[in-house]
Write a protein that holds these residues in place. Structure first.
Motif, PDB file in Angstrom:
ATOM      1  N   SER A  92       0.807  -1.231   0.000  1.00  0.00           N
ATOM      2  CA  SER A  92       0.000   0.000   0.000  1.00  0.00           C
ATOM      3  C   SER A  92       0.836   1.275   0.000  1.00  0.00           C
ATOM      4  N   ILE A  93       2.168   1.130   0.054  1.00  0.00           N
ATOM      5  CA  ILE A  93       3.059   2.290   0.147  1.00  0.00           C
ATOM      6  C   ILE A  93       4.055   2.278  -1.010  1.00  0.00           C
ATOM      7  N   ILE A  94       4.179   3.385  -1.711  1.00  0.00           N
ATOM      8  CA  ILE A  94       5.224   3.570  -2.723  1.00  0.00           C
ATOM      9  C   ILE A  94       6.376   4.329  -2.082  1.00  0.00           C
ATOM     10  N   GLN A  95       7.575   3.747  -2.166  1.00  0.00           N
ATOM     11  CA  GLN A  95       8.768   4.333  -1.542  1.00  0.00           C
ATOM     12  C   GLN A  95       9.608   5.151  -2.519  1.00  0.00           C
ATOM     13  N   GLY A  96       9.263   5.056  -3.801  1.00  0.00           N
ATOM     14  CA  GLY A  96      10.046   5.770  -4.802  1.00  0.00           C
ATOM     15  C   GLY A  96       9.861   5.142  -6.160  1.00  0.00           C
ATOM     16  N   PHE A  97      10.753   5.534  -7.069  1.00  0.00           N
ATOM     17  CA  PHE A  97      10.729   5.036  -8.434  1.00  0.00           C
ATOM     18  C   PHE A  97      12.130   4.532  -8.759  1.00  0.00           C
ATOM     19  N   ARG A  98      12.193   3.293  -9.197  1.00  0.00           N
ATOM     20  CA  ARG A  98      13.486   2.614  -9.263  1.00  0.00           C
ATOM     21  C   ARG A  98      13.971   2.415 -10.692  1.00  0.00           C
ATOM     22  N   GLY A  99      15.254   2.710 -10.897  1.00  0.00           N
ATOM     23  CA  GLY A  99      15.969   2.281 -12.082  1.00  0.00           C
ATOM     24  C   GLY A  99      16.463   0.875 -11.811  1.00  0.00           C
ATOM     25  N   SER A 100      15.759  -0.109 -12.358  1.00  0.00           N
ATOM     26  CA  SER A 100      15.876  -1.494 -11.905  1.00  0.00           C
ATOM     27  C   SER A 100      16.605  -2.372 -12.906  1.00  0.00           C
ATOM     28  N   HIS A 101      17.254  -3.415 -12.362  1.00  0.00           N
ATOM     29  CA  HIS A 101      17.835  -4.487 -13.168  1.00  0.00           C
ATOM     30  C   HIS A 101      17.334  -5.836 -12.664  1.00  0.00           C
ATOM     31  N   TRP A 102      16.134  -5.817 -12.120  1.00  0.00           N
ATOM     32  CA  TRP A 102      15.467  -7.036 -11.670  1.00  0.00           C
ATOM     33  C   TRP A 102      15.131  -7.890 -12.889  1.00  0.00           C
ATOM     34  N   LEU A 103      15.490  -9.165 -12.838  1.00  0.00           N
ATOM     35  CA  LEU A 103      15.171 -10.098 -13.909  1.00  0.00           C
ATOM     36  C   LEU A 103      13.676 -10.395 -13.830  1.00  0.00           C
ATOM     37  N   SER A 104      12.925  -9.888 -14.776  1.00  0.00           N
ATOM     38  CA  SER A 104      11.471  -9.928 -14.710  1.00  0.00           C
ATOM     39  C   SER A 104      10.951 -11.339 -14.463  1.00  0.00           C
ATOM     40  N   GLY A 105      10.063 -11.455 -13.478  1.00  0.00           N
ATOM     41  CA  GLY A 105       9.401 -12.719 -13.222  1.00  0.00           C
ATOM     42  C   GLY A 105      10.246 -13.769 -12.530  1.00  0.00           C
ATOM     43  N   SER A 106      11.328 -13.361 -11.886  1.00  0.00           N
ATOM     44  CA  SER A 106      12.299 -14.334 -11.382  1.00  0.00           C
ATOM     45  C   SER A 106      12.260 -14.445  -9.862  1.00  0.00           C
ATOM     46  N   CYS A 107      13.137 -15.303  -9.362  1.00  0.00           N
ATOM     47  CA  CYS A 107      13.388 -15.375  -7.927  1.00  0.00           C
ATOM     48  C   CYS A 107      14.893 -15.243  -7.707  1.00  0.00           C
ATOM     49  N   VAL A 108      15.518 -14.322  -8.453  1.00  0.00           N
ATOM     50  CA  VAL A 108      16.943 -14.062  -8.278  1.00  0.00           C
ATOM     51  C   VAL A 108      17.103 -12.771  -7.488  1.00  0.00           C
ATOM     52  N   GLN A 109      18.111 -11.989  -7.803  1.00  0.00           N
ATOM     53  CA  GLN A 109      18.368 -10.753  -7.072  1.00  0.00           C
ATOM     54  C   GLN A 109      18.167  -9.535  -7.972  1.00  0.00           C
ATOM     55  N   GLU A 110      17.796  -8.440  -7.359  1.00  0.00           N
ATOM     56  CA  GLU A 110      17.954  -7.130  -7.974  1.00  0.00           C
ATOM     57  C   GLU A 110      19.430  -6.761  -7.868  1.00  0.00           C
ATOM     58  N   TYR A 111      19.938  -5.936  -8.775  1.00  0.00           N
ATOM     59  CA  TYR A 111      21.337  -5.537  -8.654  1.00  0.00           C
ATOM     60  C   TYR A 111      21.568  -4.172  -9.298  1.00  0.00           C
ATOM     61  N   ALA A 112      22.559  -3.461  -8.744  1.00  0.00           N
ATOM     62  CA  ALA A 112      23.062  -2.208  -9.327  1.00  0.00           C
ATOM     63  C   ALA A 112      21.952  -1.193  -9.591  1.00  0.00           C
ATOM     64  N   SER A 113      20.972  -1.143  -8.710  1.00  0.00           N
ATOM     65  CA  SER A 113      19.819  -0.273  -8.933  1.00  0.00           C
ATOM     66  C   SER A 113      19.923   1.025  -8.136  1.00  0.00           C
ATOM     67  N   MET A 114      19.071   1.975  -8.472  1.00  0.00           N
ATOM     68  CA  MET A 114      18.958   3.239  -7.750  1.00  0.00           C
ATOM     69  C   MET A 114      17.489   3.643  -7.699  1.00  0.00           C
ATOM     70  N   SER A 115      17.176   4.552  -6.766  1.00  0.00           N
ATOM     71  CA  SER A 115      15.795   5.009  -6.624  1.00  0.00           C
ATOM     72  C   SER A 115      15.752   6.508  -6.387  1.00  0.00           C
ATOM     73  N   LEU A 116      14.634   7.132  -6.765  1.00  0.00           N
ATOM     74  CA  LEU A 116      14.388   8.535  -6.450  1.00  0.00           C
ATOM     75  C   LEU A 116      12.947   8.694  -5.993  1.00  0.00           C
ATOM     76  N   MET A 117      12.732   9.707  -5.159  1.00  0.00           N
ATOM     77  CA  MET A 117      11.396   9.909  -4.593  1.00  0.00           C
ATOM     78  C   MET A 117      11.130  11.396  -4.430  1.00  0.00           C
ATOM     79  N   PRO A 118      10.003  11.889  -4.963  1.00  0.00           N
ATOM     80  CA  PRO A 118       9.609  13.282  -4.725  1.00  0.00           C
ATOM     81  C   PRO A 118       8.831  13.391  -3.411  1.00  0.00           C
ATOM     82  N   LEU A 119       9.048  14.487  -2.697  1.00  0.00           N
ATOM     83  CA  LEU A 119       8.360  14.718  -1.425  1.00  0.00           C
ATOM     84  C   LEU A 119       7.881  16.161  -1.358  1.00  0.00           C
TER      85      LEU A 119
END
Length: 765
Positions: A92-119
């Motif tokens: 129910s909570i959005i923490q930000g918007f991520r530049g992601s390298h998550w392998l879609s649909g997987s059960c591996v790891q996210e890696y080398a990502s960053m996030s930004l959030m407006p407040l």
């Protein structure tokens, strides 16, 4: 009373409506719903067979270019932890918007990502503190634009993307204090971030680390980012945990670090932020951002991305009366085109494979990473070989570059590293499929790499431990199967000896096909014999596969309905059918067509079919090999109806880089690649009235099946280019050369079509 309407206006309206239908005014991309699969699965087999995260599709609502370097998603989970996707619909909570390298649909790891959030209002930095409530009623997800209203801050947030960059528009509804917070998402207390006020930038990086083989070791690269703002930076700082350091410009190698800028806004004011990414350096991230965005604004970027998806989806145009089926179909295509990932910069620069840190150049081709090979060899890569053979060839080229740089073809290459995450050696099957279908040619050196995987083990334990070479190959070659005494310790999936034997036998068959085409009769004969190794783990007494010891005896630890350690993510009964290359041989083991069909009937009656995991994806099509293709038609229809939906829980298990979705795409077209590395597809019957495939060579392949979209899914007869055909399989080159496949469909089965021995798909020769 209603007023009468002039006849000429009625005619105009009718003509306009007809033109709408004929001219396809509904954009195909607008059928795509990226929120499908973002909640726990609600399908029948997932609830019965799935364990833990297996019951989640693990997809997120990516805004991205097909096969983009960085995919952009709302973030509801802060970490890069294995099996934790960045976004879940039920949060129910959005923490930000991520530049992601998550392998879609997987059960591996996210890696080398960053996030930004407006407040707005008070400054809050940590993701778990700064989050905002949101409503799905005020959330819109498409492949080209994501929009959401952040309730706690009264901000309308939008994002779109280019191949390596993200573009953001934040509209602040209230005047007053505003902020933008940025952080690398390191779980290791590493990374760097810097505010550069003179250029209105925040830059940084997040080092990537390995899991599976070499767990925790550096990959040799980081995710670099450059954020550029549309206003002067005046108030800024960095933070570490709960401590905020106003006026400080940089911080590194600490837990929970990040940076922020603060500014005043008027009510309704829009703030624009562009983010460039790279895996090679901050400078390259800046260059990527400039190259991709300096001539476009947010609106144009969104329009261009929409057109990119529209053109790609337009390669497969379907017609029918069921709009939900179109949503499922085009969403499946969207999910199929997310990975593998472009790794090189706009100028071709990329970090070499397997941690050497050397900067190389891919030239006029893209260099791809994140191949979920255990999954995607089945249907995803075969789909690419039909729709986008040039891109597929570049993907195969990337695999051989990895072999050149690491000396071994990688079995499951992710985060630009060897992993040995899953079983099998399906890089062979993937390359073989492209080669047999004429997508690529093979040099002698490339062929040598394929043979090396099949016949050799690394000379040193350290190489093997790194993930190079087949797991337990020595046992496999010695016994013709992997005995239970070999625990296959240097792998993430230990044991699983029976499943490994079955999958190696298939991979050996795939390489056998390559050897035949190469004219290598010596290795072809060896591989042909090894392709029969599936028989060595088949128990005649049980009509099922079963664990076997080195002395040839079968284990007493057996219940074909229960998961066993010698089976990968399933039961012995579920893996019994994994003989895609020699179904005729499996039929013989079960006593012929009658015994095979009776066993397969019992399997389905027992509720053993689990669509949410890949090893069984060929099972619904197997009746075509045993004289009862109408059962294939019935099963495929049932799976499509029960295991795919249009809601957030509408995928029946991990989508695994698009494999689950590619299965649906093929099934909807009416054929499926049961045995990649052969140029055949098993026919199950279309589920749309008409399907047009726009081929890369300029030709068209049309599939006509009047009434199929209304539930008439039993094949009555078939014409191929105007000629009657009783074959229940389709040749790849019949598709690529263009033509027409014309089905007569009905509501009841025709038990005389496609049933005879010469009507059946090929098995081992």
């Amino acid at each position: 009373m209603f007023k009468s309407i002039p006849i000429r206006l009625v005619l105009i309206a009718v003509i306009f409506t007809a033109c709408q239908s004929e001219d396809h005014p509904v954009n195909l991309v607008d059928y795509v719903n990226p929120l499908i699969g973002t909640a726990p699965s609600t399908t029948i087999s997932a609830l019965e067979h799935g364990h833990g995260k297996e019951n989640n599709a693990q997809v997120v609502p990516y805004v991205t270019v097909p096969f983009g370097m960085t995919n952009w998603t709302p973030q509801t989970k802060p970490s890069e932890t294995k099996c934790h996707a960045p976004y879940y619909y039920t949060d129910s909570i959005i923490q930000g918007f991520r530049g992601s390298h998550w392998l879609s649909g997987s059960c591996v790891q996210e890696y080398a990502s960053m996030s930004l959030m407006p407040l707005s209002g008070d400054l809050k930095c940590l993701p778990t503190v700064r989050g905002s409530r949101y409503s799905h009623d005020k959330e819109k997800a498409t492949p080209y634009l994501y929009q959401v209203y952040l309730d706690d801050y009264a901000i309308d947030a939008e994002m779109t993307a280019t191949k390596r960059s993200g573009l953001f528009k934040f509209r602040y509804q209230n005047e007053g204090q505003a902020h933008l917070v940025v952080n690398p998402n390191s779980d290791e207390g590493q990374g760097f971030i810097q505010v550069i006020p003179e250029s209105n930038e925040i830059v940084g990086y997040n080092p990537a680390h390995r899991i599976y083989q070499g767990w925790g070791e550096p990959t040799g690269f980081s995710g670099y980012f450059v954020l550029q703002f549309d206003r002067d930076i005046q108030t800024y700082g960095v933070y570490q945990g709960k401590e905020i350091f106003e006026g400080k410009t940089q911080i590194s190698d600490s837990e929970d670090l990040g940076a922020y800028i603060s500014f005043m806004v008027e009510a309704g004011e829009e703030v624009y932020v562009n983010v460039g990414t790279s895996f090679t350096s901050i400078d390259q991230a800046r260059k990527n951002l400039y190259a991709e965005t300096h001539q476009i604004d947010f609106s144009k970027a969104s329009d261009e991305l929409k057109n990119t998806w529209e053109n790609l989806l337009g390669k497969l145009r379907v017609e029918g009366t069921n709009e939900d089926d179109k949503t499922k179909f085009y969403t499946a295509l969207y999910h199929s085109f997310l990975q593998p990932r472009t790794f090189n910069d706009v100028d071709g620069s990329y970090v070499s494979f397997a941690g050497s840190k050397q900067i190389l150049n891919s030239g006029d081709k893209d260099y791809f990473v994140d191949f979920s090979m255990w999954d995607t060899y089945r249907a995803s890569h075969p789909l690419f070989n039909i729709l986008m053979p040039k891109a597929s060839a570049d993907m195969m080229h990337s695999l051989f570059l990895k072999a050149e740089q690491g000396e071994w073809l990688p079995i499951f290459p992710c985060w630009n590293s060897y992993t040995s995450a899953m079983i099998g050696d399906h890089v062979i099957a993937t390359i073989a499929d492209a080669y047999i279908k004429g997508v690529i040619d093979l040099t002698d050196q490339q062929y040598a790499y394929l043979l090396k995987n099949a016949f050799e083990s690394p000379k040193t334990f350290e190489e093997y431990k790194e993930g190079k070479g087949r797991r337990a190959l020595k046992s496999y070659l010695k016994y013709g199967y992997i005995p239970l005494e070999d625990g296959v310790e240097e792998s993430f999936h230990q044991n699983e000896q029976v499943s490994r034997t079955l999958e190696y036998a298939f991979d050996d068959f795939a390489l056998y096909q390559v050897a035949l085409k190469k004219g290598d009769s010596k290795n072809a004969e060896l591989l042909k014999q090894r392709a029969l190794n599936y028989k060595n783990v088949y128990s005649q007494a049980d009509s099922c596969v079963r664990g076997r010891f080195a002395d040839g005896s079968f284990t007493d630890d057996f219940d074909k309905f229960i998961r066993k350690s010698y089976i990968t993510e399933g039961t012995p009964y579920q893996y019994t059918w994994y003989v895609p290359h020699d179904v005729a041989g499996l039929i013989d083991l079960m006593g012929g067509d009658i015994g095979f069909n009776a066993n397969l009937d019992r399997f389905h009656k027992a509720g053993q079919y689990w669509h949410g995991n890949e090893p069984g994806h060929q099972i619904p099509f197997m009746y075509n090999y045993s004289g009862q293709p109408w059962k294939t038609q019935e099963l495929v229809k049932e799976v499509m109806k029960k295991e795919y939906g249009v809601g957030p829980g509408g995928l029946s298990g991990n989508d695994d880089a698009g494999q689950m979705s590619a299965w649906y795409a093929f099934a909807a077209m009416g054929f499926y690649p049961v045995c990649p590395s052969t140029p055949e597809y098993v026919i199950s019957g279309p589920h749309f009235d008409k399907i047009t495939i726009e081929l890369e060579n300029g030709k068209k392949f049309e599939i006509i099946a009047d009434g199929a979209s209304q539930g008439n899914n039993y094949i009555q007869s078939l014409k191929v280019n105007g000629k009657e055909s009783d074959k229940n399989y389709l040749n790849h080159f019949d598709i690529i050369n263009g033509g027409i496949l014309e089905f007569k469909m009905g509501s009841t089965p025709n038990k005389l079509w496609g049933v005879f021995p010469d009507s059946r798909p090929s098995s081992m020769k």
